[in-house]
Scaffold this active site. Sequence first.
Site, PDB file in Angstrom:
ATOM      1  N   ASP A 106       0.867  -1.182   0.000  1.00 57.70           N
ATOM      2  CA  ASP A 106       0.000   0.000   0.000  1.00 57.70           C
ATOM      3  C   ASP A 106       0.901   1.228   0.000  1.00 57.70           C
ATOM      4  OD1 ASP A 106      -0.697   0.683   3.466  1.00 57.70           O
ATOM      5  OD2 ASP A 106       1.054  -0.217   2.540  1.00 57.70           O
ATOM      6  N   SER A 107       0.315   2.413  -0.020  1.00 53.50           N
ATOM      7  CA  SER A 107       1.123   3.621  -0.207  1.00 53.50           C
ATOM      8  C   SER A 107       1.734   4.147   1.073  1.00 53.50           C
ATOM      9  CB  SER A 107       0.245   4.724  -0.784  1.00 53.50           C
ATOM     10  OG  SER A 107      -0.763   5.037   0.181  1.00 53.50           O
ATOM     11  N   GLY A 108       1.218   3.708   2.200  1.00 48.67           N
ATOM     12  CA  GLY A 108       1.676   4.260   3.467  1.00 48.67           C
ATOM     13  C   GLY A 108       0.722   5.292   4.032  1.00 48.67           C
ATOM     14  N   GLY A 109      -0.182   5.769   3.196  1.00 50.80           N
ATOM     15  CA  GLY A 109      -1.062   6.858   3.618  1.00 50.80           C
ATOM     16  C   GLY A 109      -2.014   6.471   4.734  1.00 50.80           C
ATOM     17  N   PHE A 110      -2.621   5.327   4.592  1.00 48.68           N
ATOM     18  CA  PHE A 110      -3.645   4.937   5.553  1.00 48.68           C
ATOM     19  C   PHE A 110      -3.094   4.826   6.965  1.00 48.68           C
ATOM     20  CE2 PHE A 110      -7.506   3.308   7.097  1.00 48.68           C
ATOM     21  CZ  PHE A 110      -7.245   2.208   7.889  1.00 48.68           C
ATOM     22  N   GLN A 203     -11.750   7.262  -4.383  1.00 49.28           N
ATOM     23  CA  GLN A 203     -12.238   7.814  -3.119  1.00 49.28           C
ATOM     24  C   GLN A 203     -13.609   8.449  -3.337  1.00 49.28           C
ATOM     25  OE1 GLN A 203     -11.004   7.285  -0.297  1.00 49.28           O
ATOM     26  NE2 GLN A 203      -8.943   6.547  -0.741  1.00 49.28           N
ATOM     27  N   ASP A 280      -8.267  -7.489   0.846  1.00 50.06           N
ATOM     28  CA  ASP A 280      -7.242  -7.676   1.880  1.00 50.06           C
ATOM     29  C   ASP A 280      -7.855  -7.301   3.216  1.00 50.06           C
ATOM     30  OD1 ASP A 280      -6.961  -4.593   1.478  1.00 50.06           O
ATOM     31  OD2 ASP A 280      -5.742  -5.061   3.247  1.00 50.06           O
ATOM     32  N   CYS A 318     -12.270 -29.178   7.423  1.00 52.03           N
ATOM     33  CA  CYS A 318     -11.135 -28.351   7.015  1.00 52.03           C
ATOM     34  C   CYS A 318      -9.900 -29.228   6.870  1.00 52.03           C
ATOM     35  CB  CYS A 318     -10.878 -27.261   8.055  1.00 52.03           C
ATOM     36  SG  CYS A 318      -9.437 -26.246   7.696  1.00 52.03           S
ATOM     37  N   CYS A 320      -6.775 -28.241   6.743  1.00 53.86           N
ATOM     38  CA  CYS A 320      -5.536 -27.547   7.078  1.00 53.86           C
ATOM     39  C   CYS A 320      -4.724 -28.356   8.073  1.00 53.86           C
ATOM     40  CB  CYS A 320      -5.824 -26.143   7.609  1.00 53.86           C
ATOM     41  SG  CYS A 320      -6.153 -26.048   9.379  1.00 53.86           S
TER      42      CYS A 320
END
Lengths: 403, 423
Positions: A106-110, A203, A280, A318, A320
Amino acid sequence: RSRAAKMAAPAAGPVPVLRIVAECGRSRARAGELRLPHGTVPCPVFMPVGTRGTAKGLTAAQLAALGCRICLGNTFHLGTRPGSELVRRFGGLHGFMDWPHNLLTDSGGFQMVSLLELSEVSEEGVRFQPPHGGEEILLSPEKSMEIQNALGADIVMQLDDVVSSTTTGPRVEEAMLRSVRWLDRCVAAHARPEQQLLFAIVQGGLEPELRLRCIRAMTQRDVPGFAIGGLSGGEAKARFWRAVKLSTEHLPRDKPRYLMGVGYATDLVVCVALGCDMFDCVFPTRTARFGSALVPWGSLQLKNQRFAKDFRPIDADCGCPTCQRYSRAYLHALLRSNTAALHLLTLHNIAYQMKLMGSIRDSILQQRFPEFVREFMDTMYRGRGGPPAWAREALEAVGIPLG
Amino acid sequence: MRLKLFGAGGGRLGSLAGLGRGGAGALALPGCLLYTRTGAAPHLTHDTLREVRGVPGVAHIALPALAEIHDVLEEYKEGAAKFMGMPDAVLYCSLHDPVTPCPSGYNTNKTVSLWGSSGRMEMTASKFMDIQRAIQPDWFQCISDGDTISGEAGRKRAKKSVDRSLSFLDICLELQEKSPELQGSVMFGAIEGGDILEERLRSARETAKRPVGGFLLDGFQGSAMAKETKLKLIASVTAELPEDKPRIIHGVGKPDEVLECIERGVDIFESFFPFQVTERGSALVFSYDCHADPEAAVLTQNGIQDLEKNGAQEDQEEVSKADPEMTPFEIPLKDKKYHDDFGPLLEGCSCYCCQRHTRAYVHHLLVTNELLAGVLLMMHNFQHYFGFFSAVRDALRDDKLDQLKELVFRQALQGPAGATLKQ
C-alpha cells in the site's frame, strides 16, 4: 458447461492483468486470473496482510503451502523500519521475506492517518513525525513511489488522501480531488512501470456523486487496476454496499477491482457478488492471535472454557494442518503457554479464507454462484435469525434474492 | 527399553532402543530431549519443527501444564501424547519445568509443590500417580523433593530430600504395579541430597536398589552450588549407578557444562537452553567443529565485522550488561550492529533460517516485535544444539573428545570461534 467467457480485448500495450474466465449469469461476480510478474493468481482472491515483511508467525514456506500466491506488505511500517533503502539491498521485499510469489504494497497513507497523532495533510503530501524517533518526514506521492519502487512489490498503490468513511462535509470532496491529482503525480514518479503495476484508489466517501466523479476522472488515466478505497471503516453497512456497487458499476469491466480492507466472510461473498476481484484484511490473522478460529458458521473463541474438553478439531471438513492434527481442547490448553498455538490458528484462519475464496471461484466457474451464496448464508446464519438485512438487500440488488 | 554402550572412552557413547508404545523409538547417547511447552516445541508448529534437522526421538514435557488439565486428560482417556497431537512420540514427563522458577520452602513430608500458569499445586504421591495414569507417559520422573538448590539447604535439609524422595519412590512403585495404564511406562528415580556427598551417595545407592528404569540427577539446577562440588558430586553419584540404565540430568544446558557432565557419566540432557537463548533474542553460534584448522580461524567471521565497526567491543559489553543471562555461545541479534548484516545467523549452518534469511532480517523482526523472530530463532537454535550433541557423539566415536572440549571451553571464555561451520 460454462458460458463462453468473453475475453478482454487485447490491449495495444502490455498484456492486461485480468483475464476473465467466467461470469455469473445473475450477479456481477466474475472468476478469472491475475497475470502478475511473480506468477498467475486465481481471482476472486483474498490477500493476507504481512505488515512488516512477515505473515505474522508463519514462515514464507507455510504461507505458500496454504495456497497463498499474493500477500500484502505495509509501506509505512517497512519504510520506517528497517527502511526502504535497506530492503532494496536485500533484493527488495521478496528477497527480504524469501517470498517467491506476488506482493502488493500500500502507499503508506492509511497507516499514517490512522496511527499517528500528529500528521498533517497538505497538497504536498502527508507530514508526520516518525513514532520511533528521527526527523519529520513528508510522505508525498513521489516519496511513496520511491519507497514502493525500492520495496519492489508486484502491485503498488497510489498515495491517496484518505478520509474516514464517517467524515462528511467539504473535506470529502477535497480529499477526492486531491487523490486524483496525487494519482497523476504517482504515475509520473513511478520509476518501474514494467515490473510493478500501479493501481489507482477511488475515493469519494459515501457520496455517490463524488465517487462517480472520482471514477470518471481516474478511469481516464491508463492504470492497470483500480482499488475501491475509503470504505470498510465503520460506516453503516447499508451505505457501504451501495458505494461498492456504484463503484463496480462504473469501473471498467476488464480491469481488476480491489476492495481494500474487506475480510469478513459474509462481506467477501457479498462483495464478490457486487463485482469485486481482490480483497485484503488484517482480520483473519489478527483474530487468530486472540485465540479465535474462523469456521463456516462463525467463529470459535478457543480461550473460552467451554472448549477445554471439546476433542473435535476446529472444523472436521477443514483440511488444514491444524485441523488434521489438533483438537479444540488441545489448542485451548496450548494457548496458555506456547505461541505455537497462535501460529496454528493463523494457519487455520488463512486456510479458511483460501478455501472460501476457492469455493466462491469454483461456483462461479460452474455457474452455480447464486446457490453457493444461499448455502453459505444458510450455514452461517441459520439459527441466528438469518442473514443481516444489508447483505440481503445487496444480494437482491444484483439478482440473488435470499429465501 | 534397551541400553547399549559402544565402549568409547571419555563418555557413555551408546543408544537406547525399543522406546515408546510400538517399541520403535530410539535415542542416541549422549543426547538431549526435545523441550516442549504443553507438548509443542516452543513457537513451532508440526510442519516448522519438521524443518529442523536432528530432532531427538524423545520429547520432554513438564508435569505442571498437564496437572492443570488433569480433568481433561481423564475424560480424554487416551493419554497425553495423543491428546497433544503426537501419538507416535516418546514422551518424558519431568516433575518441574526447567524454565519456571520453583520458589523454595513449600515441600512437606507428604507433598511436593509444582508451579504452573495458574500458580502453585500441592501434590501427594497418590495424586501424582493419578495424574500420571491420565498422562500415560513413556518415561516419567518420580515425584521427589529437590528443594535443595537455593544454597541455604544444610545437611539436615539434604537428608530430608533423600528420605522423602525414597519414600515417594516406594509409594509410587507400588501404585504403578496396580495401574494397568502405567505398565508400559518407565519410572526414573530421582537422586537428591543437595550438596552433601554422603547424602548423595546414600540416595544413589538406595534408589539403585529399587526397580526403576533409569535415574535422574536432580538438585543440580541453578548457580548456588560451587562448580567443583557439583562436578564431584555428579561423578560420585554416577559411579554408584548401574551401567545398563540411562542417567538424565536436569537444569544443565550450556555446552561446556554438558561436556563436563558427559565425562562424568551422564547420558541425557534437556534442551531448554536453546529456548532461553531464543527468548532473549539471541542465536547460538558457538563452533563444535573440532576438525576445523584452528590456525585458519585467526580472524573470525564475527571478529572481522567487529573490527570494522568502532566500539564493537563496547557494544558487546553493553549488551551483556543488559542481559546478565547472555552466554559467550551466542550473538544478541537485537543489537543495532546487526541491522545491515547480510550474513546468515551462522555461516555454514544448514538450518531453515540460515539458508533463507539474514541477521538483518531477524534483527528487524526482533526490533519490530514480530512473532516470526521466535519461530526462526527457535529453528536455528534447536538445530544448532542438536548438532552439538551429534558432534559430541562423533568425537567420542573418533576419540576426539579432548579437542572438542578444548574448542568449547575456549569459547566459554572468549566467545564464539566462528570459522565456517562445516557439516
